[in-house]
Design a protein around this motif. Structure first.
Motif, PDB file in Angstrom:
ATOM      1  N   THR A  25       0.826  -1.203   0.000  1.00 30.75           N
ATOM      2  CA  THR A  25       0.000   0.000   0.000  1.00 30.75           C
ATOM      3  C   THR A  25       0.862   1.255   0.000  1.00 30.75           C
ATOM      4  O   THR A  25       0.589   2.210  -0.739  1.00 30.75           O
ATOM      5  N   GLU A  28       2.194   1.625  -3.442  1.00 25.25           N
ATOM      6  CA  GLU A  28       1.123   2.061  -4.352  1.00 25.25           C
ATOM      7  C   GLU A  28       0.941   3.573  -4.304  1.00 25.25           C
ATOM      8  O   GLU A  28       0.684   4.209  -5.331  1.00 25.25           O
ATOM      9  N   PHE A  29       1.090   4.150  -3.127  1.00 26.69           N
ATOM     10  CA  PHE A  29       0.922   5.593  -2.962  1.00 26.69           C
ATOM     11  C   PHE A  29       2.231   6.368  -3.132  1.00 26.69           C
ATOM     12  O   PHE A  29       2.249   7.585  -3.014  1.00 26.69           O
ATOM     13  N   LEU A 125      -2.831   2.807   5.228  1.00 26.05           N
ATOM     14  CA  LEU A 125      -3.734   3.886   4.808  1.00 26.05           C
ATOM     15  C   LEU A 125      -3.853   4.964   5.885  1.00 26.05           C
ATOM     16  O   LEU A 125      -3.885   6.159   5.569  1.00 26.05           O
ATOM     17  N   LYS A 141      -4.459  11.446  -3.903  1.00 23.51           N
ATOM     18  CA  LYS A 141      -4.375   9.995  -4.153  1.00 23.51           C
ATOM     19  C   LYS A 141      -5.369   9.235  -3.274  1.00 23.51           C
ATOM     20  O   LYS A 141      -5.975   8.260  -3.715  1.00 23.51           O
ATOM     21  N   LEU A 142      -5.531   9.687  -2.038  1.00 20.09           N
ATOM     22  CA  LEU A 142      -6.512   9.057  -1.147  1.00 20.09           C
ATOM     23  C   LEU A 142      -7.929   9.272  -1.656  1.00 20.09           C
ATOM     24  O   LEU A 142      -8.746   8.351  -1.643  1.00 20.09           O
ATOM     25  N   ASP A 144      -8.787   9.753  -4.745  1.00 19.65           N
ATOM     26  CA  ASP A 144      -8.916   8.909  -5.939  1.00 19.65           C
ATOM     27  C   ASP A 144      -9.192   7.457  -5.551  1.00 19.65           C
ATOM     28  O   ASP A 144     -10.007   6.783  -6.185  1.00 19.65           O
ATOM     29  N   LYS A 145      -8.507   6.977  -4.514  1.00 21.89           N
ATOM     30  CA  LYS A 145      -8.721   5.596  -4.068  1.00 21.89           C
ATOM     31  C   LYS A 145     -10.148   5.414  -3.549  1.00 21.89           C
ATOM     32  O   LYS A 145     -10.804   4.420  -3.867  1.00 21.89           O
ATOM     33  N   LYS A 146     -10.635   6.356  -2.775  1.00 20.87           N
ATOM     34  CA  LYS A 146     -12.007   6.268  -2.263  1.00 20.87           C
ATOM     35  C   LYS A 146     -13.022   6.282  -3.401  1.00 20.87           C
ATOM     36  O   LYS A 146     -14.006   5.548  -3.376  1.00 20.87           O
ATOM     37  N   MET A 149     -12.977   2.900  -5.026  1.00 23.76           N
ATOM     38  CA  MET A 149     -13.683   1.914  -4.200  1.00 23.76           C
ATOM     39  C   MET A 149     -15.185   2.069  -4.359  1.00 23.76           C
ATOM     40  O   MET A 149     -15.912   1.077  -4.488  1.00 23.76           O
TER      41      MET A 149
END
Length: 166
Positions: A25, A28-29, A125, A141-142, A144-146, A149
């Motif tokens: 993780t 990834e970030f 995270l 980036k967070l 975008d991840k949310k 999901m």
């Protein structure tokens, strides 16, 4: 000095298969990190020294993975002002409940944020969220991840609706 690195400290190398999710993780970030094996009981001086000097080495958050008595997070937190996130590790003893209680039940003044048993991805995270307070790129980036999901769940629901309606 910018404090943008995450330290991932494992009480044992046997924790690596679970902790690998945190490492992946962070990668990834694009968050720089170091991973080490240090024991609160077998190498207490090394663990204390690492925590005491982590901030000056550019770390902003420490993740501590430990099982059974799980004192690692607390020992590290006692020697730094950086946020410490504990990952209680499941072991053959009590399925990790012992580690969960040891990690979460810290005395006043020595907080250790605690994720679920074997919750390595969430530990990473949370570390990224802490760093993102001062880093707009990480915050995006967070977000975008949310969003990804949420889109994934919406697609699964759409598929379910299509299956039920046929």
């Amino acid at each position: 000095m910018q404090k943008n690195k995450v330290a991932v400290i494992m009480g044992s190398d046997s924790d690596l298969p679970v902790v690998e999710k945190a490492i992946q993780t962070l990668k990834e970030f694009g968050v720089p990190f170091e991973a080490h094996v240090m024991s609160a009981h077998r190498t207490p001086a090394a663990a204390c020294d690492f925590a005491a000097h982590a901030a000056e080495k550019g770390f902003g958050v420490i993740i501590a993975a430990a099982g059974k008595a799980a004192h690692l997070g607390g020992v590290l937190a006692a020697h730094t002002v950086l946020p410490v996130i504990g990952i209680p590790m499941k072991s053959s003893t009590l399925d990790g409940l012992d580690a969960l209680l040891a990690t979460v039940q810290m005395p006043s003044g020595v907080p250790v944020a605690t994720v679920a048993i074997d919750g390595a991805e969430n530990a990473a995270l949370l570390a990224i969220q802490i760093l993102a307070v001062a880093d707009e790129n990480l915050a995006q980036k967070l977000l975008d991840k949310k969003k990804a999901m949420a889109e994934s769940v919406a697609k699964k629901d759409q598929k379910l609706q299509e299956t039920l309606n046929h």
